[in-house]
Design an enzyme around this catalytic site. Structure first.
Site, short mmCIF file in Angstrom:
data_model
loop_
_atom_site.label_atom_id
_atom_site.label_comp_id
_atom_site.label_asym_id
_atom_site.label_seq_id
_atom_site.Cartn_x
_atom_site.Cartn_y
_atom_site.Cartn_z
N GLN A 52 -2.26 -12.42 8.11
CA GLN A 52 -2.52 -12.14 6.70
C GLN A 52 -1.77 -13.12 5.80
O GLN A 52 -2.33 -13.67 4.85
CB GLN A 52 -2.09 -10.71 6.37
CG GLN A 52 -2.10 -10.37 4.89
CD GLN A 52 -1.63 -8.96 4.63
OE1 GLN A 52 -2.36 -8.01 4.88
NE2 GLN A 52 -0.39 -8.82 4.16
N MET A 70 0.83 -1.20 0.00
CA MET A 70 0.00 0.00 0.00
C MET A 70 0.87 1.25 0.00
O MET A 70 0.41 2.35 0.33
CB MET A 70 -0.96 0.00 1.19
CG MET A 70 -1.98 -1.13 1.13
SD MET A 70 -3.49 -0.82 2.07
CE MET A 70 -2.83 -0.63 3.71
N LYS A 110 5.55 -9.96 9.49
CA LYS A 110 4.97 -9.07 10.50
C LYS A 110 3.45 -9.18 10.49
O LYS A 110 2.80 -9.15 11.53
CB LYS A 110 5.38 -7.62 10.28
CG LYS A 110 4.86 -6.68 11.38
CD LYS A 110 5.24 -5.24 11.12
CE LYS A 110 4.33 -4.63 10.07
NZ LYS A 110 2.93 -4.45 10.57
N SER A 153 4.85 0.94 8.12
CA SER A 153 4.53 2.25 7.56
C SER A 153 3.89 3.16 8.60
O SER A 153 3.96 4.39 8.48
CB SER A 153 3.59 2.09 6.37
OG SER A 153 4.18 1.29 5.37
N HIS A 200 9.91 -3.43 3.36
CA HIS A 200 9.48 -3.62 1.97
C HIS A 200 10.68 -3.79 1.05
O HIS A 200 10.67 -4.63 0.14
CB HIS A 200 8.67 -2.40 1.49
CG HIS A 200 7.37 -2.20 2.18
ND1 HIS A 200 7.12 -1.10 2.98
CD2 HIS A 200 6.24 -2.94 2.22
CE1 HIS A 200 5.88 -1.17 3.45
NE2 HIS A 200 5.33 -2.28 3.01
N LEU A 229 6.74 2.94 1.62
CA LEU A 229 7.71 1.86 1.71
C LEU A 229 8.80 2.16 2.74
O LEU A 229 9.25 3.30 2.89
CB LEU A 229 8.37 1.61 0.35
CG LEU A 229 7.44 1.27 -0.82
CD1 LEU A 229 8.27 0.92 -2.05
CD2 LEU A 229 6.47 0.15 -0.47
#
Length: 253
Positions: free
Chosen positions: A153, A30, A149, A186, A37, A33
């Protein structure tokens, strides 16, 4: 070399058709970064001929509209990270392109998605799984890289890929942490100075407390608003709020 930034899916599909037989590594994000990432992008670069990064702030996974409004938009900086890490394409689609159906069709998982994050963010994983399936179908990568992390998900995405016979390999990547132990996120940039000083105690409690109950008590005493800390199998999951910022983390036990 600066990656090609593609906003239009018709342009993307044309380019994708020009890569028959090439291995493609994909990192869906999303934006906003950070080094975590970047580590996914580096691994994708090492293991594939082509690297694709998507940047799409997915509104269907936000159960709090204020959280969506506050999500940082840093496209220029993100493209700079992509350039540094050797990304070939940055895909930045719009909502009407991703959801031409208006989110009438969606992916729902009925067990794990109702626990932990799912219990505190109703509908969150419907949005996550739906957008990931759409992106995997669009990119058709050889491998897709997800950070641990967001372990819940990751587990749901892996399960979805198996359930729907997707040919993409879902590759888990270890959580990166700051020097003081805070998991890279983020959301960390939204922490006030005082909150940032306190935030590493979240990970410390997850690692150090003998039980989940003791971790919850310790965090509450230190000033965190605790959504949950739970031990599941060999992993401890937690979510807290500090200074209005919600953080999640998990550690192996």
């Amino acid at each position: 070399m600066t990656p090609r930034v593609i906003r239009d899916l018709a342009e993307w599909r044309k380019l994708r058709s020009e890569w028959p037989g090439r291995t493609i590594g994909f990192v869906p994000t999303m934006g906003a970064l950070h080094e975590g990432h970047a580590s996914l992008l580096r691994r994708a670069r090492e293991e594939n001929e082509v690297v694709v990064l998507s940047i799409y702030v997915n509104p269907t996974q936000f159960n709090d509209p204020k959280d969506l409004e506050a999500y940082p938009a840093t496209l220029d900086q993100d493209v700079a990270v992509a350039t540094r890490e050797g990304v070939d394409v940055v895909l930045t689609p719009t909502y009407p392109q991703i959801y031409p159906d208006g989110f009438r069709y969606r992916v729902t998982e009925n067990q794990l998605a109702n626990e932990l994050e799912g219990a505190h963010r109703p509908g969150h994983f419907d949005g996550v799984l739906t957008v990931v399936l759409k992106l995997l179908n669009l990119v058709r990568p050889t491998r897709a890289y997800f950070g641990e992390k967001d372990h819940q998900q990751l587990s749901l995405v892996k399960g979805m890929a198996e359930a729907f016979f997707l040919e993409t390999e879902i590759v888990p990547c270890a959580t990166l942490r700051e020097n003081d132990g805070l998991a890279m996120s983020s959301r960390n940039v939204k922490l006030s100075r005082d909150a940032r000083e306190l935030a590493p105690r979240f990970a410390a409690a997850l690692f150090e407390a003998p039980t989940a109950t003791e971790a919850r008590m310790r965090l509450a005493k230190e000033g965190f608003e605790v959504d949950y800390v739970e031990d599941v199998a060999n992993r401890r999951y937690g979510a807290v709020r500090i200074g209005g910022v919600r953080l999640i983390d998990n550690v192996t036990r």
